[in-house]
Write a protein that holds these residues in place. Structure first.
Motif, PDB file in Angstrom:
ATOM      1  N   ALA A  22     -18.034  30.814  47.990  1.00 59.57           N
ATOM      2  CA  ALA A  22     -17.998  32.092  48.703  1.00 59.57           C
ATOM      3  C   ALA A  22     -16.588  32.545  49.072  1.00 59.57           C
ATOM      4  O   ALA A  22     -16.262  33.728  48.873  1.00 59.57           O
ATOM      5  CB  ALA A  22     -18.889  32.034  49.934  1.00 59.57           C
ATOM      6  N   PRO A  23     -15.715  31.692  49.616  1.00 59.63           N
ATOM      7  CA  PRO A  23     -14.381  32.194  49.961  1.00 59.63           C
ATOM      8  C   PRO A  23     -13.597  32.725  48.769  1.00 59.63           C
ATOM      9  O   PRO A  23     -12.954  33.779  48.865  1.00 59.63           O
ATOM     10  CB  PRO A  23     -13.678  30.966  50.567  1.00 59.63           C
ATOM     11  N   VAL A  24     -13.666  32.039  47.647  1.00 57.19           N
ATOM     12  CA  VAL A  24     -12.932  32.486  46.458  1.00 57.19           C
ATOM     13  C   VAL A  24     -13.526  33.792  45.928  1.00 57.19           C
ATOM     14  O   VAL A  24     -12.803  34.711  45.542  1.00 57.19           O
ATOM     15  CB  VAL A  24     -12.934  31.384  45.380  1.00 57.19           C
ATOM     16  N   LEU A  25     -14.845  33.889  45.934  1.00 57.31           N
ATOM     17  CA  LEU A  25     -15.490  35.122  45.473  1.00 57.31           C
ATOM     18  C   LEU A  25     -15.191  36.291  46.403  1.00 57.31           C
ATOM     19  O   LEU A  25     -15.016  37.425  45.942  1.00 57.31           O
ATOM     20  CB  LEU A  25     -16.994  34.908  45.352  1.00 57.31           C
ATOM     21  N   LEU A  26     -15.137  36.024  47.703  1.00 58.82           N
ATOM     22  CA  LEU A  26     -14.801  37.093  48.655  1.00 58.82           C
ATOM     23  C   LEU A  26     -13.371  37.578  48.466  1.00 58.82           C
ATOM     24  O   LEU A  26     -13.112  38.781  48.564  1.00 58.82           O
ATOM     25  CB  LEU A  26     -15.031  36.622  50.086  1.00 58.82           C
ATOM     26  N   VAL A  27     -12.449  36.667  48.202  1.00 55.40           N
ATOM     27  CA  VAL A  27     -11.066  37.076  47.933  1.00 55.40           C
ATOM     28  C   VAL A  27     -11.023  37.970  46.702  1.00 55.40           C
ATOM     29  O   VAL A  27     -10.385  39.030  46.711  1.00 55.40           O
ATOM     30  CB  VAL A  27     -10.160  35.831  47.759  1.00 55.40           C
ATOM     31  N   SER A  28     -11.707  37.577  45.658  1.00 54.27           N
ATOM     32  CA  SER A  28     -11.740  38.380  44.435  1.00 54.27           C
ATOM     33  C   SER A  28     -12.386  39.743  44.682  1.00 54.27           C
ATOM     34  O   SER A  28     -11.908  40.762  44.182  1.00 54.27           O
ATOM     35  CB  SER A  28     -12.491  37.617  43.351  1.00 54.27           C
ATOM     36  N   LEU A  56      -4.133  36.061  40.682  1.00 56.82           N
ATOM     37  CA  LEU A  56      -3.201  35.533  41.679  1.00 56.82           C
ATOM     38  C   LEU A  56      -3.901  35.252  43.007  1.00 56.82           C
ATOM     39  O   LEU A  56      -3.647  34.227  43.647  1.00 56.82           O
ATOM     40  CB  LEU A  56      -2.041  36.505  41.880  1.00 56.82           C
ATOM     41  N   GLY A  57      -4.766  36.156  43.436  1.00 54.96           N
ATOM     42  CA  GLY A  57      -5.495  35.953  44.691  1.00 54.96           C
ATOM     43  C   GLY A  57      -6.418  34.750  44.637  1.00 54.96           C
ATOM     44  O   GLY A  57      -6.489  33.966  45.593  1.00 54.96           O
ATOM     45  N   VAL A  58      -7.124  34.585  43.536  1.00 51.98           N
ATOM     46  CA  VAL A  58      -8.009  33.423  43.382  1.00 51.98           C
ATOM     47  C   VAL A  58      -7.186  32.143  43.323  1.00 51.98           C
ATOM     48  O   VAL A  58      -7.562  31.129  43.920  1.00 51.98           O
ATOM     49  CB  VAL A  58      -8.898  33.600  42.129  1.00 51.98           C
ATOM     50  N   PHE A  59      -6.055  32.183  42.642  1.00 44.69           N
ATOM     51  CA  PHE A  59      -5.184  31.014  42.580  1.00 44.69           C
ATOM     52  C   PHE A  59      -4.692  30.618  43.971  1.00 44.69           C
ATOM     53  O   PHE A  59      -4.718  29.438  44.338  1.00 44.69           O
ATOM     54  CB  PHE A  59      -4.002  31.304  41.651  1.00 44.69           C
ATOM     55  N   VAL A  60      -4.272  31.578  44.764  1.00 46.09           N
ATOM     56  CA  VAL A  60      -3.812  31.296  46.129  1.00 46.09           C
ATOM     57  C   VAL A  60      -4.965  30.777  46.984  1.00 46.09           C
ATOM     58  O   VAL A  60      -4.803  29.835  47.769  1.00 46.09           O
ATOM     59  CB  VAL A  60      -3.161  32.550  46.752  1.00 46.09           C
TER      60      VAL A  60
END
Length: 89
Positions: A22-28, A56-60
């Motif tokens: 969820a956190p990675v998907l929310l960032v994306s 870049l956002g998912v990587f961070v």
């Protein structure tokens, strides 16, 4: 091992997948929304504009939250393997 035990394990696994992704998907999602609003305001119709900021956002996000995600998955697997003798019966 009964069907209820299998359903409980599957339920726990699906909850873990949702909780860790969820956190990675929310960032994306948020980055995509911001880029989409920017494209609408500036009338830029480039479809590939969102790829680099999302990557870049998912990587961070993975860099910041990867330790927590791996700990959650390792705890889940440790719990499964520690109860392995119960599941074989």
């Amino acid at each position: 091992m009964s069907i209820d035990d299998v359903v409980a394990i599957a339920n726990s696994a699906l909850y873990l997948i949702i909780k860790t992704s969820a956190p990675v998907l929310l960032v994306s999602l948020i980055i995509g929304l911001v880029i989409s609003i920017f494209q609408t305001v500036t009338s830029i119709q480039e479809q590939t504009l969102t790829f680099v900021p999302k990557i870049l956002g998912v990587f961070v996000a993975i860099m910041l939250l990867g330790h927590w995600m791996l700990n959650e998955m390792a705890d889940f697997m440790t719990g499964l393997w520690s109860n392995f003798s119960f599941y074989v019966k």
